[in-house]
Design a protein around this motif. Structure first.
Motif, PDB file in Angstrom:
ATOM      1  N   GLN A 205       0.919  -1.136   0.090  1.00 47.26           N
ATOM      2  CA  GLN A 205       0.091  -0.205   0.103  1.00 47.26           C
ATOM      3  C   GLN A 205       0.812   1.142   0.107  1.00 47.26           C
ATOM      4  O   GLN A 205       1.906   1.187   0.505  1.00 47.26           O
ATOM      5  N   TRP A 206       0.342   2.133  -0.732  1.00 41.52           N
ATOM      6  CA  TRP A 206       1.148   3.383  -0.942  1.00 41.52           C
ATOM      7  C   TRP A 206      -0.096   4.740  -0.885  1.00 41.52           C
ATOM      8  O   TRP A 206      -1.215   4.464  -1.192  1.00 41.52           O
ATOM      9  N   PRO A 207       0.495   5.845  -0.849  1.00 40.65           N
ATOM     10  CA  PRO A 207      -0.309   6.812  -0.967  1.00 40.65           C
ATOM     11  C   PRO A 207      -1.241   6.886  -2.364  1.00 40.65           C
ATOM     12  O   PRO A 207      -0.725   7.225  -3.226  1.00 40.65           O
ATOM     13  N   GLY A 208      -2.706   6.679  -1.986  1.00 33.56           N
ATOM     14  CA  GLY A 208      -3.594   6.559  -3.373  1.00 33.56           C
ATOM     15  C   GLY A 208      -3.515   5.434  -4.047  1.00 33.56           C
ATOM     16  O   GLY A 208      -4.432   5.227  -4.781  1.00 33.56           O
ATOM     17  N   GLY A 209      -2.813   4.328  -3.692  1.00 35.86           N
ATOM     18  CA  GLY A 209      -2.807   3.058  -4.308  1.00 35.86           C
ATOM     19  C   GLY A 209      -2.452   1.856  -3.542  1.00 35.86           C
ATOM     20  O   GLY A 209      -1.925   2.046  -2.319  1.00 35.86           O
TER      21      GLY A 209
END
Length: 292
Positions: A205-209
């Motif tokens: 997981q990463w910011p926005g995705g």
């Protein structure tokens, strides 16, 4: 002991003979009474961009009278997306053929490998790997050194990622029983009769995705197909998927098997993956599985 019969013995030329030559080598080793596990590298300098090993693996495996051959894929620039990694490894899993990521790195002259997906997919699906390599690289690929000047107390950035990062060595390694006390074996579990179950996991997981993985497991009898459904509660969307036929209608997602991973024996599993978008909250939804 594992016997690797050749490190990247085929480059980008003459790889059409890989299957026959490899089968012949395995046969000769067995005739010489070598019953070790045999590891065979893919052509194209290990990266199999022509899919020669992938498409001929079942024939090579059948040539081994001991059925004790493992296939080794080397993942560098050819494998720079989650979809490419999951599709390649997933096809071996679906065919029930043993596969390891025999080499991989975090960077390479031919592209930027997706090391995060290599590690997360391998961990989720019980696939072994060898991060390349400890130290002493030259010829412009010194960035593949895990340790600086062979010093275990001075790990490179790549070494810190592989040892200390998500799904890395510290998080996943287990001591071999020959070095200590054998682990306690949990009692066997009995799969539910008939039908199928599904487990939804956020593997990265990463910011926005984010990247998700769904494992489908058959119940107490074989199935010929499966359908997994879930509904996102927080506005997430699926942007890309692999090893599955996936459709969305608003927040509702329906995922059906593709041709080669629908048939599962009793208690057997397969998995598919996807890339998605999220904003604010990314809670894992409840999933259901229906078998056919």
């Amino acid at each position: 002991m594992i016997v690797n019969i050749g490190n990247e013995p085929y480059g980008n030329q003459n790889h059409g003979t890989w299957a026959g030559d490899t089968s012949n080598a395995i046969t000769r080793l067995r005739a010489a009474d070598l019953d070790h596990t045999i590891m065979v590298d893919a052509p194209n300098w290990g990266q199999d961009w022509t899919f020669t090993m992938r498409d001929n693996a079942s024939t090579v495996f059948a040539a081994d009278p001991d059925r004790n051959t493992v296939f080794s894929i080397h993942m560098y620039g050819v494998f720079d997306t989650a979809a490419e990694i999951s599709d390649y490894l997933g096809r071996f899993r679906a065919a029930r053929l043993p596969i390891v990521v025999g080499e991989f790195g975090h960077n390479h002259s031919d592209g930027n490998p997706d090391e995060d997906t290599i590690l997360s997919y391998s961990q989720a699906n019980g696939i072994g790997w060898l991060g390349w390599s400890w130290s002493g690289n030259g010829g412009g690929v010194e960035y593949l050194d895990l340790a600086v000047n062979f010093d275990p107390n001075n790990l490179s950035t790549w070494g810190q990622r592989l040892f200390d990062g998500a799904n890395g060595i510290k998080a996943t390694a287990k001591e071999a029983t020959v070095f200590g006390n054998p682990p306690t074996t949990p009692p066997p579990t009995t799969p539910p009769p008939g039908g199928c179950t599904a487990t939804y996991t956020i593997t990265n997981q990463w910011p926005g995705g984010f990247q998700g993985d769904v494992r489908v497991t058959a119940g107490g009898s074989a199935i010929t197909g499966w359908t997994v459904r879930w509904t996102f509660a927080n506005g997430q969307t699926v942007n890309q998927s692999w090893n599955v036929s996936l459709t969305s209608s608003g927040s509702a997602v329906t995922a059906r098997n593709v041709d080669w991973n629908g048939r599962l024996g009793a208690g057997a599993s397969t998995s598919f993956g996807f890339l998605g978008s999220w904003n604010g909250t990314n809670a894992a939804p409840a999933v259901t599985c229906t078998a056919s």
